[in-house]
Design an enzyme around this catalytic site. Structure first.
Site, short mmCIF file in Angstrom:
data_model
loop_
_atom_site.label_atom_id
_atom_site.label_comp_id
_atom_site.label_asym_id
_atom_site.label_seq_id
_atom_site.Cartn_x
_atom_site.Cartn_y
_atom_site.Cartn_z
N HIS A 97 0.85 -1.23 0.02
CA HIS A 97 0.01 0.10 -0.04
C HIS A 97 0.90 1.14 -0.09
O HIS A 97 2.02 1.30 0.61
CB HIS A 97 -1.01 -0.01 1.06
CG HIS A 97 -0.47 -0.13 2.75
ND1 HIS A 97 -0.01 0.93 3.18
CD2 HIS A 97 0.03 -1.17 3.33
CE1 HIS A 97 0.58 0.73 4.46
NE2 HIS A 97 0.51 -0.69 4.33
N ASP A 144 -0.20 4.12 1.10
CA ASP A 144 -0.64 5.29 2.04
C ASP A 144 -0.10 4.90 3.37
O ASP A 144 0.77 3.93 3.65
CB ASP A 144 -2.12 5.16 2.38
CG ASP A 144 -2.80 4.11 2.77
OD1 ASP A 144 -2.43 2.93 2.35
OD2 ASP A 144 -3.54 3.94 3.69
N ASP A 163 6.40 0.86 7.15
CA ASP A 163 4.99 0.42 6.75
C ASP A 163 4.47 1.35 5.65
O ASP A 163 3.83 2.42 5.95
CB ASP A 163 4.14 0.36 7.88
CG ASP A 163 2.66 -0.17 7.79
OD1 ASP A 163 2.60 -0.61 6.63
OD2 ASP A 163 1.80 0.11 8.80
N GLU A 167 -5.05 1.53 2.65
CA GLU A 167 -4.95 0.21 3.42
C GLU A 167 -5.21 0.51 4.89
O GLU A 167 -5.63 -0.09 5.52
CB GLU A 167 -3.56 -0.50 3.01
CG GLU A 167 -3.67 -1.97 3.95
CD GLU A 167 -3.10 -1.74 5.34
OE1 GLU A 167 -3.21 -2.80 5.88
OE2 GLU A 167 -2.68 -0.72 5.86
N GLU A 168 -4.42 1.78 5.18
CA GLU A 168 -4.42 2.34 6.59
C GLU A 168 -5.80 2.62 7.27
O GLU A 168 -6.29 2.81 8.37
CB GLU A 168 -3.43 3.22 6.95
CG GLU A 168 -2.00 3.00 6.51
CD GLU A 168 -1.49 1.92 7.68
OE1 GLU A 168 -2.19 1.39 8.50
OE2 GLU A 168 -0.20 1.28 7.57
N GLU A 220 3.91 -6.41 3.77
CA GLU A 220 4.03 -5.78 5.27
C GLU A 220 5.32 -6.13 6.06
O GLU A 220 5.65 -7.36 5.96
CB GLU A 220 2.81 -6.23 6.01
CG GLU A 220 1.54 -5.57 5.05
CD GLU A 220 1.13 -3.94 5.64
OE1 GLU A 220 1.79 -3.43 6.62
OE2 GLU A 220 0.08 -3.67 5.14
N HIS A 223 3.86 2.79 12.27
CA HIS A 223 3.03 3.85 12.96
C HIS A 223 3.30 4.59 14.30
O HIS A 223 2.52 5.37 14.63
CB HIS A 223 1.49 2.75 13.58
CG HIS A 223 0.60 2.19 12.42
ND1 HIS A 223 -0.26 1.93 12.60
CD2 HIS A 223 0.99 2.01 11.19
CE1 HIS A 223 -0.77 1.39 11.31
NE2 HIS A 223 0.25 1.10 10.68
ZN LIG Z 1 1.10 -1.52 6.11
#
Ligand SMILES: [Zn+2]
Length: 386
Positions: free
Chosen positions: A74, A76, A106, A138-139, A166, A359
Site C-alpha cells: 500500500h 498510504d 510500513d 490500506e490504513e 508488510e 505507525h
Molecule cells: Zn501496512
C-alpha cells in the site's frame, strides 16, 4: 547477482517525500512510480477512485497472460499528527544503519525494494511475469485494494501468487486475524433528569448492549483456540463511545464503536446476530413503551477477511525457500492478504522491517532489512526465470 541497497535507499527517499497520509491524494506518488516504470519501458495501469483523487497501480514485467507473481504493497501511511519526531517525517534521514521517515517501515521500504529491482527483473528471461500491485487506503480499513482485486481476471491478469510486503522482518506470515467493525447508535427521548421516567436514557441502553458484548467476549475466550496467535482467541472490544447532551437532561443520543478480530474460520456475523437479538428482545420493547421513536441502529462498517495461506497453492513452501526460513508465523494485525485470497489470488505476507516500528514517531527501517528484501526479490526473479 545482488543489488546494493543504494538505489532502494534513493527510491525510498523519493517515496517518503510524498505525504501520502491516507486522507491525502496518492496521485503524485503514483505518477512518480508510473514515470519511473515508463523509464524502464514498463507500462502501468491505474485503477482510480471515481473522483480520481487516488489510484492503485498495476504493472507487469515479463510475459503477459500467464499467472505469475505479484508484489503488493500500500502507498498510504498513517498520520504524524500528535507524534513528536526528532527529524522531518517526510525527509528520509539515515543514522546508525537505520532510515527514518513516515512509511519507511510500513511499507514504502518494500515498495522501494520492488522498484529498485525493476532493472534486474527486466534483464531476466522471465518465464512467468512479475506484477507490481500498489494500493491506497490500506490504513483506513483496507478499502483501496478492493477495486483492483475486483479487476483481477478481468481487465488485469490474475496472479498465481501474491506477496504482500508488510513488515515481518522477512519472516513468513501465513495467517492473520480478520477485523470487523460496527457502529451502534442508540436514540432515546429527552426529559428533565429529575423526571427520568418520562424519558428514555440512551446511555443506559448503550450500557446494556455493551454488557452483552462483554459477555460475548468472555464466551470467546472460552471458545476455540488457535495457538499460532497471540492472543489465541477471537478478540472483541468496545473502542469508542460518546453520548449525552447536558448534566440535567436524560440523554437522547449515544453511539459506540466495537470491533472483533476473528480467527480464520470464525463467523463474525454470529455476534452481529446475537447483539441484534439482544437489542430486539431486551432493549427495544422497554424503550418503545415510553417513546415510540426510540431506536437502536447496528451497522457493520468495515470487514477484512481473516487469512490462512492456501495450502494447495504451494505458496508457503515457495516463500519459505525464497526467504530462507523454515517456519511460518501468524499475526493479530490484518493485511490485504486476506482480501487477495478471497479474490482468488493465493497470498502470503513477507516484507522488510519490524511491525513494532510501524505507525510510531521516529518510524524507521534498517538498511539490513532492505538488503534482505532485495535478496528475496532476486531469488524470486531466479525462480520466475527457471
Ligand atoms: Zn501496512
Amino acid at each position: 547477482m545482488s543489488v546494493s541497497p543504494g538505489t532502494a535507499k534513493e527510491l525510498l527517499a523519493r517515496l517518503v517525500a510524498f505525504d501520502t497520509t491516507s486522507a491525502n491524494s496518492n496521485i503524485p506518488l503514483i505518477a512518480f512510480v508510473e514515470s519511473y516504470l515508463a523509464g524502464h519501458g514498463i507500462a502501468s495501469q491505474r485503477v482510480p477512485t471515481p473522483d480520481g483523487a487516488k489510484a492503485s497501480l498495476f504493472a507487469t514485467i515479463g510475459p503477459a497472460g500467464v499467472g505469475g507473481f505479484a508484489l503488493s504493497g500500500h502507498t498510504d501511511v498513517v498520520p504524524v499528527r500528535g507524534q513528536t519526531w526528532d527529524t522531518d517525517p517526510f525527509t528520509l534521514s539515515e543514522r546508525d544503519g537505520k532510515l527514518y521517515g513516515r512509511g519507511s517501515c510500513d511499507m514504502k521500504g518494500f515498495l522501494a525494494c520492488v522498484l529498485a529491482m525493476v532493472p534486474q527483473f527486466k534483464q531476466r528471461r522471465l518465464k512467468v511475469p512479475l506484477h507490481i500491485a500498489f494500493s491506497y487506503d490500506e490504513e483506513v480499513g483496507c478499502t483501496g485494494v478492493r477495486p483492483m482485486i475486483a479487476e483481477l481476471g478481468r481487465t488485469l491478469p490474475r496472479p498465481r501468487m501474491v506477496f504482500v510486503g508488510e513488515p515481518t522482518e522477512m519472516s513468513v506470515v501465513s495467517a492473520h486475524k480478520g477485523p470487523v467493525r460496527w457502529r451502534v447508535e442508540v436514540t432515546g427521548r429527552a426529559a428533565h433528569s429529575s423526571m427520568p421516567h418520562y424519558g428514555v436514557n440512551a446511555i443506559a441502553y448503550a450500557s446494556a448492549l455493551i454488557g452483552e458484548l462483554l459477555r460475548m467476549e468472555t464466551d470467546l475466550k472460552a471458545d476455540a483456540e488457535d495457538r499460532r496467535f497471540d492472543p489465541p482467541w477471537t478478540t472483541l472490544q468496545v473502542t469508542q463511545i460518546e453520548g449525552g447532551t447536558a448534566s440535567n437532561i436524560v440523554p437522547v443520543p449515544c453511539w459506540f464503536g466495537w470491533e472483533i478480530r476473528g480467527l480464520p474460520g470464525f463467523d463474525p456475523m454470529r455476534l452481529d446476530a446475537r447483539l441484534r437479538a439482544f437489542a430486539a428482545e431486551k432493549c427495544l420493547p422497554e424503550m418503545r413503551r415510553v417513546a415510540e421513536e426510540a431506536n437502536i441502529d447496528i451497522t457493520a462498517i468495515n470487514r477484512v477477511a481473516a487469512f490462512t495461506a492456501d495450502a494447495a497453492s504451494g505458496i508457503v513452501p515457495l516463500t519459505l525457500k525464497l526467504a530462507e526460513q523454515n517456519a511460518t508465523f501468524a499475526v493479530s494485525y490484518c493485511t490485504e492478504a486476506g482480501l487477495f485470497q478471497e479474490g482468488g489470488a493465493p497470498a502470503i505476507v513477507c516484507g522488510p522491517g519490524h511491525i513494532a516500528q510501524a505507525h510510531t514517531a521516529n518510524e524507521f527501517i534498517r538498511v539490513a532489512e532492505l538488503e534482505k528484501c532485495l535478496a528475496f526479490l532476486d531469488r524470486l526473479a531466479s525462480w520466475a526465470e527457471a
